[in-house]
Design a protein around this motif. Structure first.
Motif, PDB file in Angstrom:
ATOM      1  N   PHE A  33       0.850  -1.184   0.000  1.00  0.00           N
ATOM      2  CA  PHE A  33       0.000   0.000   0.000  1.00  0.00           C
ATOM      3  C   PHE A  33       0.889   1.240   0.000  1.00  0.00           C
ATOM      4  O   PHE A  33       1.776   1.368   0.841  1.00  0.00           O
ATOM      5  CB  PHE A  33      -0.876   0.025   1.255  1.00  0.00           C
ATOM      6  N   VAL A  87      -8.173   2.510   2.062  1.00  0.00           N
ATOM      7  CA  VAL A  87      -7.792   2.559   0.649  1.00  0.00           C
ATOM      8  C   VAL A  87      -8.860   3.321  -0.125  1.00  0.00           C
ATOM      9  O   VAL A  87     -10.014   2.887  -0.214  1.00  0.00           O
ATOM     10  CB  VAL A  87      -7.636   1.140   0.056  1.00  0.00           C
ATOM     11  N   ALA A 111      -4.320   5.132   1.889  1.00  0.00           N
ATOM     12  CA  ALA A 111      -3.619   4.764   0.657  1.00  0.00           C
ATOM     13  C   ALA A 111      -4.473   5.093  -0.557  1.00  0.00           C
ATOM     14  O   ALA A 111      -5.699   5.093  -0.492  1.00  0.00           O
ATOM     15  CB  ALA A 111      -3.294   3.268   0.669  1.00  0.00           C
ATOM     16  N   ASP A 113      -5.339   4.110  -4.614  1.00  0.00           N
ATOM     17  CA  ASP A 113      -5.377   2.942  -5.494  1.00  0.00           C
ATOM     18  C   ASP A 113      -5.721   3.412  -6.908  1.00  0.00           C
ATOM     19  O   ASP A 113      -6.766   3.064  -7.458  1.00  0.00           O
ATOM     20  CB  ASP A 113      -6.417   1.942  -4.973  1.00  0.00           C
ATOM     21  N   LEU A 118      -5.473  -2.687  -6.059  1.00  0.00           N
ATOM     22  CA  LEU A 118      -5.716  -3.165  -4.693  1.00  0.00           C
ATOM     23  C   LEU A 118      -7.136  -3.697  -4.564  1.00  0.00           C
ATOM     24  O   LEU A 118      -7.357  -4.785  -4.021  1.00  0.00           O
ATOM     25  CB  LEU A 118      -5.461  -2.043  -3.675  1.00  0.00           C
TER      26      LEU A 118
END
Length: 161
Positions: A33, A87, A111, A113, A118
Motif C-alpha cells: 500500500f 484505501v 492509501a 489505489d 488493490l
C-alpha cells in the motif's frame, strides 16, 4: 413483480450477503500500500499484526459515518499492533482524499489505489465501504460490505489477541 417475488428476491440477496460475509478465513492478497504520506506498507510490515483494510470514497456517506469508528479503533488498538489502512477507490480524486484526510485528521494510514489493483486483488471490490479484517497470520477473517458495527468489530479484534 408481486409481493411474494419481492420477498423472495430480498431473501435471496440477504442470504447471498450473509454467505459472502461469513466465508471461512482465507489468505489475504500479498500487496503493498502506498500511503498519501509517501510511506510504502508491505506484507512484511504487517506480519504478526491484526490489520483492518477498508475501501472507501470521499463521496460515500457510509464511509464518512465510519471515520469516527476507525479513529476510535486506531486509538484503542494501535498500541496492541492494529494497523488500519483506508484505501481510497480508484475513481476518488487524490486531492479530495488528501483534503478529507487532513480535515478529519485521520491518524491511520490512507492509501491511494489509482489503478484499482488493490481493489481487484481484494476480490474486485466495487462497493464502499468494504472492510476486511486480517488476523495476525495474514488471513482474512471478516469481510463486510457496508458500515461495520463498532461493537462487533471490537469483539472480533479482541478475539484475534
Amino acid at each position: 413483480m408481486n409481493i411474494k417475488q419481492s420477498i423472495a428476491i430480498i431473501a435471496l440477496l440477504a442470504a447471498t450477503v450473509w454467505f459472502w460475509q461469513t466465508q471461512p478465513a482465507r489468505p489475504a492478497p500479498r500487496v503493498s500500500f502506498k500511503t498519501i504520506k509517501g510511506a510504502n506498507i508491505t506484507p512484511a510490515d504487517l506480519k504478526g499484526k491484526p490489520v483492518l483494510v477498508t475501501f472507501w470514497a470521499t463521496d460515500c456517506p457510509g464511509c464518512i459515518e465510519e471515520i469516527p469508528h476507525l479513529i476510535e479503533l486506531h486509538r484503542q488498538y494501535s498500541q496492541a499492533g492494529l494497523t488500519i489502512i483506508a484505501v481510497a477507490m480508484h475513481y476518488d480524486p487524490p486531492n479530495h482524499v488528501l483534503a478529507m484526510a487532513e480535515a478529519k485528521q485521520l491518524p491511520y494510514a490512507v492509501a491511494l489505489d489509482p489503478s484499482g489493483s488493490l481493489a481487484q486483488n481484494f476480490g474486485n471490490v466495487q462497493l464502499t465501504p468494504t472492510t476486511f479484517l486480517l488476523d495476525r497470520n495474514g488471513r482474512i477473517v471478516m469481510q463486510k460490505v457496508g458500515v461495520f458495527d463498532l461493537r462487533d468489530m471490537r469483539q472480533r479484534l479482541q478475539a484475534i489477541d
